[in-house]
Motif scaffolding. Structure first.
Motif, mmCIF file in Angstrom:
data_model
loop_
_atom_site.group_PDB
_atom_site.id
_atom_site.type_symbol
_atom_site.label_atom_id
_atom_site.label_comp_id
_atom_site.label_asym_id
_atom_site.label_seq_id
_atom_site.Cartn_x
_atom_site.Cartn_y
_atom_site.Cartn_z
ATOM 1 N N ILE A 194 0.828 -1.216 0.000
ATOM 2 C CA ILE A 194 0.000 0.000 0.000
ATOM 3 C C ILE A 194 0.859 1.262 0.000
ATOM 4 C CG2 ILE A 194 -1.875 -1.203 1.180
ATOM 5 C CD1 ILE A 194 -1.114 0.283 3.762
ATOM 6 N N GLY A 195 2.180 1.073 -0.085
ATOM 7 C CA GLY A 195 3.084 2.220 -0.188
ATOM 8 C C GLY A 195 3.365 2.932 1.111
ATOM 9 N N ASP A 196 3.052 2.315 2.246
ATOM 10 C CA ASP A 196 3.320 2.931 3.556
ATOM 11 C C ASP A 196 4.751 2.586 3.962
ATOM 12 O OD1 ASP A 196 3.412 3.871 6.132
ATOM 13 O OD2 ASP A 196 1.501 2.990 6.761
ATOM 14 N N VAL A 197 5.695 3.316 3.407
ATOM 15 C CA VAL A 197 7.102 3.009 3.615
ATOM 16 C C VAL A 197 7.524 3.228 5.061
ATOM 17 C CG1 VAL A 197 7.867 5.314 2.934
ATOM 18 C CG2 VAL A 197 9.429 3.375 2.706
ATOM 19 N N GLY A 198 6.925 4.222 5.719
ATOM 20 C CA GLY A 198 7.294 4.508 7.103
ATOM 21 C C GLY A 198 7.005 3.323 8.027
ATOM 22 N N SER A 199 5.794 2.785 7.926
ATOM 23 C CA SER A 199 5.423 1.646 8.763
ATOM 24 C C SER A 199 6.254 0.411 8.407
ATOM 25 C CB SER A 199 3.932 1.320 8.586
ATOM 26 O OG SER A 199 3.136 2.394 9.048
ATOM 27 N N ALA A 200 6.517 0.236 7.116
ATOM 28 C CA ALA A 200 7.310 -0.918 6.678
ATOM 29 C C ALA A 200 8.718 -0.859 7.265
ATOM 30 C CB ALA A 200 7.367 -0.973 5.154
ATOM 31 N N ILE A 201 9.327 0.319 7.237
ATOM 32 C CA ILE A 201 10.695 0.462 7.746
ATOM 33 C C ILE A 201 10.740 0.288 9.259
ATOM 34 C CG2 ILE A 201 12.608 2.081 8.053
ATOM 35 C CD1 ILE A 201 12.406 0.879 5.262
ATOM 36 N N LEU A 202 9.733 0.836 9.959
ATOM 37 C CA LEU A 202 9.689 0.682 11.417
ATOM 38 C C LEU A 202 9.618 -0.794 11.798
ATOM 39 C CD1 LEU A 202 7.298 3.554 12.592
ATOM 40 C CD2 LEU A 202 9.720 3.280 13.152
ATOM 41 N N LEU A 203 8.764 -1.545 11.104
ATOM 42 C CA LEU A 203 8.642 -2.969 11.385
ATOM 43 C C LEU A 203 9.909 -3.725 10.994
ATOM 44 C CD1 LEU A 203 4.951 -3.749 10.353
ATOM 45 C CD2 LEU A 203 5.963 -4.087 12.607
ATOM 46 N N TYR A 204 10.516 -3.302 9.898
ATOM 47 C CA TYR A 204 11.749 -3.961 9.461
ATOM 48 C C TYR A 204 12.851 -3.776 10.511
ATOM 49 C CZ TYR A 204 15.808 -5.218 6.667
ATOM 50 O OH TYR A 204 16.969 -5.810 6.214
ATOM 51 N N LYS A 205 12.956 -2.561 11.045
ATOM 52 C CA LYS A 205 13.966 -2.297 12.076
ATOM 53 C C LYS A 205 13.672 -3.092 13.350
ATOM 54 C CE LYS A 205 15.335 2.315 10.460
ATOM 55 N NZ LYS A 205 15.318 3.783 10.744
ATOM 56 N N ASP A 206 12.381 -3.170 13.717
ATOM 57 C CA ASP A 206 12.000 -3.947 14.896
ATOM 58 C C ASP A 206 12.303 -5.429 14.674
ATOM 59 O OD1 ASP A 206 10.879 -4.308 17.467
ATOM 60 O OD2 ASP A 206 8.973 -4.908 16.589
ATOM 61 N N MET A 207 12.099 -5.865 13.467
ATOM 62 C CA MET A 207 12.393 -7.262 13.109
ATOM 63 C C MET A 207 13.880 -7.562 13.283
ATOM 64 S SD MET A 207 11.679 -9.022 9.408
ATOM 65 C CE MET A 207 11.675 -10.802 9.189
ATOM 66 N N ARG A 208 14.712 -6.661 12.796
ATOM 67 C CA ARG A 208 16.161 -6.850 12.925
ATOM 68 C C ARG A 208 16.606 -6.762 14.385
ATOM 69 N NH1 ARG A 208 19.387 -6.422 8.572
ATOM 70 N NH2 ARG A 208 20.788 -7.402 10.070
ATOM 71 N N ARG A 209 15.947 -5.874 15.136
ATOM 72 C CA ARG A 209 16.285 -5.724 16.561
ATOM 73 C C ARG A 209 16.013 -7.017 17.315
ATOM 74 N NH1 ARG A 209 13.470 -4.722 20.967
ATOM 75 N NH2 ARG A 209 11.531 -4.391 19.803
ATOM 76 N N ARG A 210 14.977 -7.739 16.881
ATOM 77 C CA ARG A 210 14.624 -9.012 17.519
ATOM 78 C C ARG A 210 15.445 -10.181 16.977
ATOM 79 N NH1 ARG A 210 9.188 -9.496 19.768
ATOM 80 N NH2 ARG A 210 8.282 -7.422 20.047
ATOM 81 N N LYS A 211 16.413 -9.876 16.119
ATOM 82 C CA LYS A 211 17.311 -10.890 15.546
ATOM 83 C C LYS A 211 16.604 -11.822 14.560
ATOM 84 C CE LYS A 211 20.566 -9.344 18.245
ATOM 85 N NZ LYS A 211 21.636 -8.460 17.710
ATOM 86 N N PHE A 212 15.416 -11.408 14.057
ATOM 87 C CA PHE A 212 14.768 -12.180 13.011
ATOM 88 C C PHE A 212 15.453 -11.881 11.679
ATOM 89 C CE2 PHE A 212 10.697 -11.931 15.661
ATOM 90 C CZ PHE A 212 10.930 -13.178 16.213
#
Length: 456
Positions: free
Chosen positions: A327-345
Protein backbone atom coordinates in the motif's frame (compact mmCIF):
# COMPACT_ATOMS: atom_id res chain seq x y z
CA UNK A 1 13.04 -89.19 12.71
CA UNK A 2 11.79 -89.48 16.30
CA UNK A 3 15.41 -89.57 17.54
CA UNK A 4 16.17 -86.39 15.60
CA UNK A 5 13.14 -84.69 17.14
CA UNK A 6 14.25 -85.71 20.64
CA UNK A 7 17.76 -84.44 19.98
CA UNK A 8 16.40 -81.16 18.63
CA UNK A 9 14.19 -80.65 21.67
CA UNK A 10 17.10 -81.49 23.97
CA UNK A 11 19.28 -78.92 22.23
CA UNK A 12 16.58 -76.26 22.47
CA UNK A 13 16.12 -76.94 26.20
CA UNK A 14 19.89 -76.88 26.81
CA UNK A 15 20.34 -73.55 25.02
CA UNK A 16 17.40 -71.99 26.85
CA UNK A 17 18.76 -73.17 30.23
CA UNK A 18 22.22 -71.82 29.43
CA UNK A 19 20.88 -68.43 28.36
CA UNK A 20 18.58 -68.12 31.37
CA UNK A 21 20.83 -69.41 34.10
CA UNK A 22 24.27 -68.17 33.16
CA UNK A 23 24.99 -64.48 33.54
CA UNK A 24 28.61 -64.27 32.45
CA UNK A 25 29.88 -63.64 28.94
CA UNK A 26 30.90 -67.29 28.80
CA UNK A 27 27.30 -68.31 28.17
CA UNK A 28 27.63 -67.38 24.50
CA UNK A 29 30.62 -69.71 24.13
CA UNK A 30 28.67 -72.39 25.96
CA UNK A 31 25.77 -72.03 23.52
CA UNK A 32 28.17 -72.23 20.59
CA UNK A 33 29.66 -75.42 22.06
CA UNK A 34 26.21 -76.94 22.53
CA UNK A 35 25.33 -76.32 18.90
CA UNK A 36 28.62 -77.63 17.48
CA UNK A 37 29.39 -78.95 14.96
CA UNK A 38 26.20 -77.77 13.20
CA UNK A 39 24.25 -74.52 13.38
CA UNK A 40 20.80 -73.77 14.70
CA UNK A 41 17.96 -74.06 12.23
CA UNK A 42 15.48 -71.16 12.01
CA UNK A 43 12.89 -73.48 13.57
CA UNK A 44 15.16 -74.17 16.56
CA UNK A 45 15.95 -70.49 16.94
CA UNK A 46 12.23 -69.75 16.88
CA UNK A 47 11.53 -72.31 19.61
CA UNK A 48 14.34 -70.96 21.79
CA UNK A 49 13.17 -67.37 21.33
CA UNK A 50 9.60 -68.28 22.22
CA UNK A 51 10.77 -69.63 25.55
CA UNK A 52 12.63 -66.35 26.13
CA UNK A 53 9.64 -64.14 25.24
CA UNK A 54 9.21 -62.91 28.81
CA UNK A 55 12.77 -61.56 28.61
CA UNK A 56 12.72 -59.63 25.32
CA UNK A 57 16.08 -57.99 26.01
CA UNK A 58 17.79 -61.39 26.23
CA UNK A 59 15.89 -62.67 23.18
CA UNK A 60 17.08 -59.65 21.19
CA UNK A 61 20.69 -60.15 22.28
CA UNK A 62 20.43 -63.81 21.28
CA UNK A 63 19.14 -62.84 17.82
CA UNK A 64 21.93 -60.35 17.15
CA UNK A 65 24.59 -62.74 18.48
CA UNK A 66 23.32 -65.65 16.36
CA UNK A 67 23.24 -63.36 13.32
CA UNK A 68 26.72 -61.94 13.93
CA UNK A 69 28.31 -65.37 14.49
CA UNK A 70 26.33 -67.02 11.66
CA UNK A 71 25.01 -69.56 14.15
CA UNK A 72 21.65 -69.39 12.38
CA UNK A 73 20.71 -68.62 8.77
CA UNK A 74 17.66 -66.55 9.66
CA UNK A 75 14.57 -66.78 7.51
CA UNK A 76 11.06 -65.31 7.70
CA UNK A 77 10.11 -67.68 10.53
CA UNK A 78 12.99 -66.71 12.83
CA UNK A 79 12.61 -63.03 11.98
CA UNK A 80 8.87 -63.19 12.65
CA UNK A 81 9.42 -64.82 16.05
CA UNK A 82 11.80 -62.17 17.34
CA UNK A 83 9.59 -59.43 15.86
CA UNK A 84 6.56 -60.85 17.72
CA UNK A 85 8.49 -61.08 20.99
CA UNK A 86 9.60 -57.45 20.75
CA UNK A 87 6.19 -56.18 19.63
CA UNK A 88 4.54 -58.08 22.46
CA UNK A 89 6.65 -56.15 24.96
CA UNK A 90 6.02 -52.83 23.15
CA UNK A 91 9.67 -52.03 23.70
CA UNK A 92 12.49 -51.49 21.23
CA UNK A 93 10.12 -49.90 18.68
CA UNK A 94 12.93 -48.56 16.48
CA UNK A 95 14.81 -51.86 16.54
CA UNK A 96 11.63 -53.77 15.74
CA UNK A 97 10.98 -51.55 12.74
CA UNK A 98 14.55 -52.15 11.61
CA UNK A 99 14.11 -55.92 11.92
CA UNK A 100 10.85 -55.77 9.96
CA UNK A 101 12.60 -53.83 7.20
CA UNK A 102 15.32 -56.50 7.06
CA UNK A 103 12.71 -59.27 7.04
CA UNK A 104 10.90 -57.65 4.10
CA UNK A 105 13.97 -58.30 1.97
CA UNK A 106 15.21 -61.56 3.53
CA UNK A 107 13.42 -63.76 0.99
CA UNK A 108 14.35 -61.62 -1.99
CA UNK A 109 11.92 -59.65 -4.19
CA UNK A 110 8.25 -60.47 -3.72
CA UNK A 111 6.66 -60.52 -7.17
CA UNK A 112 3.03 -60.59 -6.02
CA UNK A 113 1.90 -56.97 -6.05
CA UNK A 114 -1.76 -57.94 -5.75
CA UNK A 115 -1.25 -59.91 -2.51
CA UNK A 116 0.07 -59.04 0.94
CA UNK A 117 3.84 -59.56 1.32
CA UNK A 118 5.32 -62.85 2.55
CA UNK A 119 6.43 -61.30 5.84
CA UNK A 120 2.78 -60.43 6.59
CA UNK A 121 1.66 -64.00 5.91
CA UNK A 122 4.40 -65.39 8.16
CA UNK A 123 3.61 -62.95 10.95
CA UNK A 124 -0.09 -63.80 10.66
CA UNK A 125 0.59 -67.57 10.83
CA UNK A 126 2.85 -67.26 13.89
CA UNK A 127 0.78 -64.58 15.65
CA UNK A 128 -1.15 -66.79 18.09
CA UNK A 129 1.71 -69.19 18.79
CA UNK A 130 3.91 -66.27 19.79
CA UNK A 131 1.13 -64.77 21.93
CA UNK A 132 1.79 -61.53 20.09
CA UNK A 133 -0.06 -58.20 20.06
CA UNK A 134 -1.88 -56.41 17.17
CA UNK A 135 0.76 -53.69 17.50
CA UNK A 136 3.08 -55.90 15.41
CA UNK A 137 0.94 -55.25 12.33
CA UNK A 138 0.98 -51.50 12.97
CA UNK A 139 4.76 -51.67 12.88
CA UNK A 140 4.66 -53.70 9.66
CA UNK A 141 2.40 -51.13 7.98
CA UNK A 142 4.68 -48.32 9.12
CA UNK A 143 7.71 -50.16 7.75
CA UNK A 144 6.09 -50.30 4.30
CA UNK A 145 5.24 -46.58 4.56
CA UNK A 146 8.94 -45.76 4.80
CA UNK A 147 10.68 -44.41 1.69
CA UNK A 148 11.68 -47.01 -0.92
CA UNK A 149 9.08 -49.49 0.33
CA UNK A 150 5.49 -49.84 -0.88
CA UNK A 151 2.38 -47.80 -0.20
CA UNK A 152 0.26 -50.37 -2.07
CA UNK A 153 1.52 -53.13 0.21
CA UNK A 154 0.53 -51.08 3.26
CA UNK A 155 -3.00 -50.77 1.92
CA UNK A 156 -3.14 -54.50 1.15
CA UNK A 157 -2.03 -55.31 4.69
CA UNK A 158 -4.77 -53.10 6.14
CA UNK A 159 -7.38 -54.82 3.98
CA UNK A 160 -6.13 -58.28 4.96
CA UNK A 161 -6.18 -57.33 8.64
CA UNK A 162 -9.73 -56.01 8.38
CA UNK A 163 -10.81 -59.28 6.77
CA UNK A 164 -9.49 -60.95 9.95
CA UNK A 165 -11.36 -58.44 12.15
CA UNK A 166 -8.10 -56.76 13.15
CA UNK A 167 -7.81 -53.00 12.78
CA UNK A 168 -4.65 -50.88 12.92
CA UNK A 169 -4.51 -48.12 15.49
CA UNK A 170 -5.80 -44.64 14.71
CA UNK A 171 -2.22 -43.36 14.62
CA UNK A 172 -1.20 -45.90 11.96
CA UNK A 173 -4.34 -45.20 9.90
CA UNK A 174 -3.56 -41.48 10.03
CA UNK A 175 0.00 -42.14 8.86
CA UNK A 176 -1.35 -44.19 5.96
CA UNK A 177 -3.77 -41.44 4.93
CA UNK A 178 -1.00 -38.84 5.14
CA UNK A 179 1.30 -40.97 2.95
CA UNK A 180 -1.46 -41.48 0.36
CA UNK A 181 -2.24 -37.75 0.36
CA UNK A 182 1.38 -36.81 -0.23
CA UNK A 183 2.01 -39.28 -3.03
CA UNK A 184 -1.40 -39.60 -4.72
CA UNK A 185 -3.37 -36.55 -3.70
CA UNK A 186 -6.09 -35.67 -1.22
CA UNK A 187 -8.92 -37.37 -3.13
CA UNK A 188 -7.08 -40.71 -2.97
CA UNK A 189 -6.47 -40.13 0.75
CA UNK A 190 -10.18 -39.48 1.26
CA UNK A 191 -10.99 -42.80 -0.44
CA UNK A 192 -8.62 -44.64 1.92
CA UNK A 193 -10.18 -42.82 4.87
CA UNK A 194 -13.62 -44.07 3.85
CA UNK A 195 -12.24 -47.60 3.69
CA UNK A 196 -10.29 -47.87 6.94
CA UNK A 197 -12.48 -46.00 9.40
CA UNK A 198 -15.74 -47.57 10.54
CA UNK A 199 -17.50 -48.69 13.72
CA UNK A 200 -14.35 -50.52 14.86
CA UNK A 201 -11.88 -47.68 14.37
CA UNK A 202 -13.09 -44.12 14.87
CA UNK A 203 -11.24 -41.12 13.42
CA UNK A 204 -9.93 -38.31 15.59
CA UNK A 205 -9.16 -34.65 15.00
CA UNK A 206 -5.75 -35.56 13.58
CA UNK A 207 -7.43 -37.73 10.93
CA UNK A 208 -9.47 -34.82 9.63
CA UNK A 209 -6.49 -32.47 9.93
CA UNK A 210 -4.56 -34.72 7.54
CA UNK A 211 -7.45 -34.68 5.05
CA UNK A 212 -8.01 -30.92 5.31
CA UNK A 213 -4.32 -30.17 4.95
CA UNK A 214 -4.11 -32.47 1.92
CA UNK A 215 -6.94 -30.67 0.11
CA UNK A 216 -5.50 -27.31 1.10
CA UNK A 217 -2.08 -28.20 -0.29
CA UNK A 218 -3.69 -29.55 -3.47
CA UNK A 219 -5.48 -26.21 -3.88
CA UNK A 220 -8.96 -27.78 -3.59
CA UNK A 221 -10.05 -25.21 -1.05
CA UNK A 222 -13.81 -25.77 -1.18
CA UNK A 223 -13.20 -29.39 -0.16
CA UNK A 224 -11.49 -28.17 3.02
CA UNK A 225 -14.80 -26.77 4.25
CA UNK A 226 -16.61 -30.00 3.32
CA UNK A 227 -14.19 -32.03 5.44
CA UNK A 228 -14.60 -29.49 8.25
CA UNK A 229 -18.38 -29.98 8.23
CA UNK A 230 -17.99 -33.77 8.26
CA UNK A 231 -15.45 -33.51 11.07
CA UNK A 232 -17.92 -31.55 13.17
CA UNK A 233 -20.60 -34.23 12.77
CA UNK A 234 -18.27 -37.14 13.51
CA UNK A 235 -16.41 -35.58 16.43
CA UNK A 236 -19.65 -34.43 18.07
CA UNK A 237 -20.71 -38.08 18.26
CA UNK A 238 -17.35 -38.98 19.78
CA UNK A 239 -17.45 -36.08 22.26
CA UNK A 240 -14.32 -34.59 20.68
CA UNK A 241 -13.59 -31.19 19.19
CA UNK A 242 -11.46 -29.76 16.40
CA UNK A 243 -8.10 -28.55 17.65
CA UNK A 244 -6.19 -25.36 16.90
CA UNK A 245 -4.56 -26.89 13.81
CA UNK A 246 -8.00 -27.77 12.41
CA UNK A 247 -9.12 -24.17 12.77
CA UNK A 248 -5.89 -22.92 11.25
CA UNK A 249 -6.29 -24.95 8.04
CA UNK A 250 -9.90 -23.79 7.63
CA UNK A 251 -8.81 -20.22 8.31
CA UNK A 252 -6.06 -20.51 5.67
CA UNK A 253 -8.54 -21.84 3.09
CA UNK A 254 -10.82 -18.83 3.59
CA UNK A 255 -7.92 -16.36 3.64
CA UNK A 256 -6.43 -17.75 0.43
CA UNK A 257 -9.79 -17.31 -1.30
CA UNK A 258 -10.08 -13.74 -0.03
CA UNK A 259 -13.14 -14.68 2.06
CA UNK A 260 -12.11 -12.59 5.03
CA UNK A 261 -15.62 -12.33 6.49
CA UNK A 262 -15.71 -16.13 6.73
CA UNK A 263 -12.18 -16.12 8.18
CA UNK A 264 -13.24 -13.66 10.88
CA UNK A 265 -16.19 -15.95 11.62
CA UNK A 266 -13.78 -18.83 12.24
CA UNK A 267 -11.66 -16.57 14.42
CA UNK A 268 -14.74 -15.63 16.50
CA UNK A 269 -15.76 -19.27 16.83
CA UNK A 270 -12.34 -20.08 18.23
CA UNK A 271 -12.77 -17.35 20.83
CA UNK A 272 -16.26 -18.54 21.80
CA UNK A 273 -15.12 -22.16 22.13
CA UNK A 274 -12.01 -21.12 24.06
CA UNK A 275 -9.62 -22.60 21.49
CA UNK A 276 -6.38 -20.77 22.21
CA UNK A 277 -4.81 -19.38 19.04
CA UNK A 278 -1.11 -20.00 18.46
CA UNK A 279 1.38 -18.09 16.30
CA UNK A 280 0.36 -20.07 13.21
CA UNK A 281 -3.26 -18.97 13.55
CA UNK A 282 -2.33 -15.32 14.08
CA UNK A 283 0.06 -15.41 11.12
CA UNK A 284 -2.59 -16.94 8.88
CA UNK A 285 -5.15 -14.26 9.70
CA UNK A 286 -2.57 -11.45 9.43
CA UNK A 287 -1.50 -12.81 6.05
CA UNK A 288 -5.10 -12.85 4.84
CA UNK A 289 -5.70 -9.22 5.82
CA UNK A 290 -2.37 -8.15 4.29
CA UNK A 291 -3.16 -9.89 1.00
CA UNK A 292 -6.52 -8.09 0.91
CA UNK A 293 -4.65 -4.84 1.72
CA UNK A 294 -6.62 -4.29 4.92
CA UNK A 295 -3.64 -3.27 7.04
CA UNK A 296 -5.83 -1.69 9.70
CA UNK A 297 -7.29 -5.07 10.63
CA UNK A 298 -3.94 -6.76 10.16
CA UNK A 299 -2.47 -4.32 12.68
CA UNK A 300 -5.33 -5.06 15.10
CA UNK A 301 -4.60 -8.78 14.97
CA UNK A 302 -0.89 -8.06 15.32
CA UNK A 303 -1.53 -6.05 18.48
CA UNK A 304 -3.87 -8.73 19.84
CA UNK A 305 -1.11 -11.26 19.29
CA UNK A 306 1.15 -9.28 21.61
CA UNK A 307 -1.58 -8.75 24.21
CA UNK A 308 -2.21 -12.51 24.24
CA UNK A 309 1.46 -13.15 24.98
CA UNK A 310 1.93 -15.05 21.73
CA UNK A 311 5.42 -14.39 20.41
CA UNK A 312 5.58 -12.95 16.91
CA UNK A 313 7.67 -14.92 14.43
CA UNK A 314 9.71 -14.03 11.38
CA UNK A 315 6.66 -14.79 9.26
CA UNK A 316 4.51 -12.37 11.28
CA UNK A 317 6.83 -9.50 10.44
CA UNK A 318 7.23 -10.58 6.83
CA UNK A 319 3.46 -10.53 6.27
CA UNK A 320 3.09 -7.11 7.87
CA UNK A 321 6.08 -5.56 6.10
CA UNK A 322 5.01 -6.89 2.71
CA UNK A 323 1.48 -5.64 3.32
CA UNK A 324 2.64 -2.11 4.15
CA UNK A 325 4.92 -2.11 1.12
CA UNK A 326 1.99 -3.04 -1.13
CA UNK A 327 0.00 0.00 0.00
CA UNK A 328 3.08 2.22 -0.19
CA UNK A 329 3.32 2.93 3.56
CA UNK A 330 7.10 3.01 3.62
CA UNK A 331 7.29 4.51 7.10
CA UNK A 332 5.42 1.65 8.76
CA UNK A 333 7.31 -0.92 6.68
CA UNK A 334 10.70 0.46 7.75
CA UNK A 335 9.69 0.68 11.42
CA UNK A 336 8.64 -2.97 11.38
CA UNK A 337 11.75 -3.96 9.46
CA UNK A 338 13.97 -2.30 12.08
CA UNK A 339 12.00 -3.95 14.90
CA UNK A 340 12.39 -7.26 13.11
CA UNK A 341 16.16 -6.85 12.92
CA UNK A 342 16.28 -5.72 16.56
CA UNK A 343 14.62 -9.01 17.52
CA UNK A 344 17.31 -10.89 15.55
CA UNK A 345 14.77 -12.18 13.01
CA UNK A 346 16.15 -12.71 9.51
CA UNK A 347 13.96 -11.48 6.63
CA UNK A 348 13.86 -13.61 3.50
CA UNK A 349 14.68 -12.38 -0.01
CA UNK A 350 11.07 -11.58 -0.94
CA UNK A 351 10.65 -9.33 2.12
CA UNK A 352 13.89 -7.51 1.31
CA UNK A 353 12.67 -7.14 -2.28
CA UNK A 354 9.46 -5.51 -1.02
CA UNK A 355 11.25 -3.01 1.22
CA UNK A 356 13.87 -2.15 -1.40
CA UNK A 357 11.11 -1.72 -3.99
CA UNK A 358 9.00 0.66 -1.92
CA UNK A 359 12.05 2.73 -0.90
CA UNK A 360 13.09 3.08 -4.54
CA UNK A 361 9.53 4.07 -5.50
CA UNK A 362 9.75 6.83 -2.90
CA UNK A 363 13.10 8.01 -4.36
CA UNK A 364 15.00 6.81 -1.29
CA UNK A 365 17.45 4.78 -3.36
CA UNK A 366 20.56 5.35 -1.22
CA UNK A 367 18.66 4.28 1.88
CA UNK A 368 17.54 1.17 0.03
CA UNK A 369 21.10 0.48 -1.13
CA UNK A 370 22.45 0.81 2.41
CA UNK A 371 19.82 -1.60 3.73
CA UNK A 372 20.50 -4.08 0.91
CA UNK A 373 24.27 -3.91 1.40
CA UNK A 374 23.85 -4.59 5.09
CA UNK A 375 21.62 -7.65 4.61
CA UNK A 376 23.93 -8.98 1.86
CA UNK A 377 26.66 -9.38 4.49
CA UNK A 378 24.49 -11.80 6.41
CA UNK A 379 25.66 -15.38 6.26
CA UNK A 380 23.31 -17.63 4.36
CA UNK A 381 21.31 -14.83 2.72
CA UNK A 382 20.52 -15.36 -0.96
CA UNK A 383 19.18 -12.19 -2.60
CA UNK A 384 16.40 -12.12 -5.15
CA UNK A 385 16.67 -10.59 -8.60
CA UNK A 386 14.11 -7.87 -7.91
CA UNK A 387 16.24 -6.02 -5.36
CA UNK A 388 19.09 -5.70 -7.85
CA UNK A 389 16.70 -4.43 -10.55
CA UNK A 390 15.02 -1.89 -8.28
CA UNK A 391 18.35 -0.52 -7.10
CA UNK A 392 20.05 -0.41 -10.51
CA UNK A 393 17.07 1.39 -12.04
CA UNK A 394 16.94 3.81 -9.12
CA UNK A 395 20.66 4.56 -9.25
CA UNK A 396 20.52 5.08 -13.02
CA UNK A 397 17.61 7.49 -12.65
CA UNK A 398 19.64 9.43 -10.07
CA UNK A 399 22.60 9.54 -12.46
CA UNK A 400 24.78 7.36 -10.21
CA UNK A 401 26.01 5.16 -13.06
CA UNK A 402 29.22 4.00 -11.39
CA UNK A 403 27.32 2.72 -8.37
CA UNK A 404 24.80 1.03 -10.69
CA UNK A 405 27.62 -0.68 -12.66
CA UNK A 406 29.19 -1.92 -9.46
CA UNK A 407 25.84 -3.37 -8.35
CA UNK A 408 25.32 -4.95 -11.76
CA UNK A 409 28.67 -6.73 -11.43
CA UNK A 410 27.57 -8.05 -8.05
CA UNK A 411 24.25 -9.08 -9.58
CA UNK A 412 25.98 -11.14 -12.29
CA UNK A 413 28.19 -12.69 -9.62
CA UNK A 414 25.04 -13.94 -7.91
CA UNK A 415 23.91 -15.63 -11.12
CA UNK A 416 21.46 -13.02 -12.43
CA UNK A 417 22.10 -11.91 -16.01
CA UNK A 418 20.91 -8.40 -16.96
CA UNK A 419 17.65 -8.29 -18.93
CA UNK A 420 16.19 -5.66 -21.26
CA UNK A 421 14.92 -3.61 -18.31
CA UNK A 422 18.45 -3.28 -16.90
CA UNK A 423 19.83 -2.35 -20.35
CA UNK A 424 17.15 0.27 -20.82
CA UNK A 425 17.96 1.79 -17.43
CA UNK A 426 21.64 2.18 -18.37
CA UNK A 427 20.82 3.40 -21.91
CA UNK A 428 18.54 6.07 -20.47
CA UNK A 429 21.17 7.08 -17.88
CA UNK A 430 23.96 7.41 -20.49
CA UNK A 431 21.68 9.34 -22.84
CA UNK A 432 20.70 11.68 -20.02
CA UNK A 433 24.32 12.44 -19.16
CA UNK A 434 25.22 13.01 -22.85
CA UNK A 435 27.20 9.84 -23.57
CA UNK A 436 25.35 8.99 -26.78
CA UNK A 437 28.05 6.55 -28.00
CA UNK A 438 27.80 4.42 -24.88
CA UNK A 439 24.02 4.46 -25.13
CA UNK A 440 24.21 3.34 -28.78
CA UNK A 441 26.56 0.44 -28.03
CA UNK A 442 24.39 -0.75 -25.18
CA UNK A 443 21.33 -0.58 -27.44
CA UNK A 444 23.08 -2.74 -30.07
CA UNK A 445 24.21 -5.18 -27.38
CA UNK A 446 20.69 -5.42 -25.97
CA UNK A 447 19.15 -6.22 -29.36
CA UNK A 448 21.93 -8.70 -30.15
CA UNK A 449 21.34 -10.58 -26.92
CA UNK A 450 17.60 -10.45 -27.56
CA UNK A 451 18.09 -12.02 -31.00
CA UNK A 452 20.26 -14.78 -29.58
CA UNK A 453 17.61 -15.61 -26.98
CA UNK A 454 14.90 -15.76 -29.69
CA UNK A 455 17.03 -18.21 -31.71
CA UNK A 456 17.46 -20.41 -28.67
Amino acid sequence: MQLMSVQRNALVSAVVSTLREKRSKSRWNDVKTLCAPTSLTPQQFSEITLQLRNNPHLALRFFFWSHRTSLCAHDLLSYSTIIHVLARSRRFKTLTLSLITSAIHVDGPDHRPDRPPKIFETLAKTYRRCDSAPFVFDLLIRAFLKPHNSLDRSILIVRSLRSRNISPTIGTCNLLIRAVSRSRGANAALAVYREVFDDRVKPNAQTFNVLMLGFYQDGILDKVEEIWIEMGKVLDCLDCSPNVFSYCVLLAAFCDRGMMDRAVGVWEEMRIKAVEADAMVYNTLISGFCKSLDLVKAEEVFRQMGLSNVEATTMTYEHMITGYCKIGDVGSAILLYKDMRRRKFRPDASTVDSVVGVLCDKSRVLEALEMFSHVMKREGFYPGRLSFEFLIKGLCEDGKIDEALKLQTEMVGKGFEPDSEIYKAFIKAYSKCGDKEKARKLTEEMFAIGSELEEV
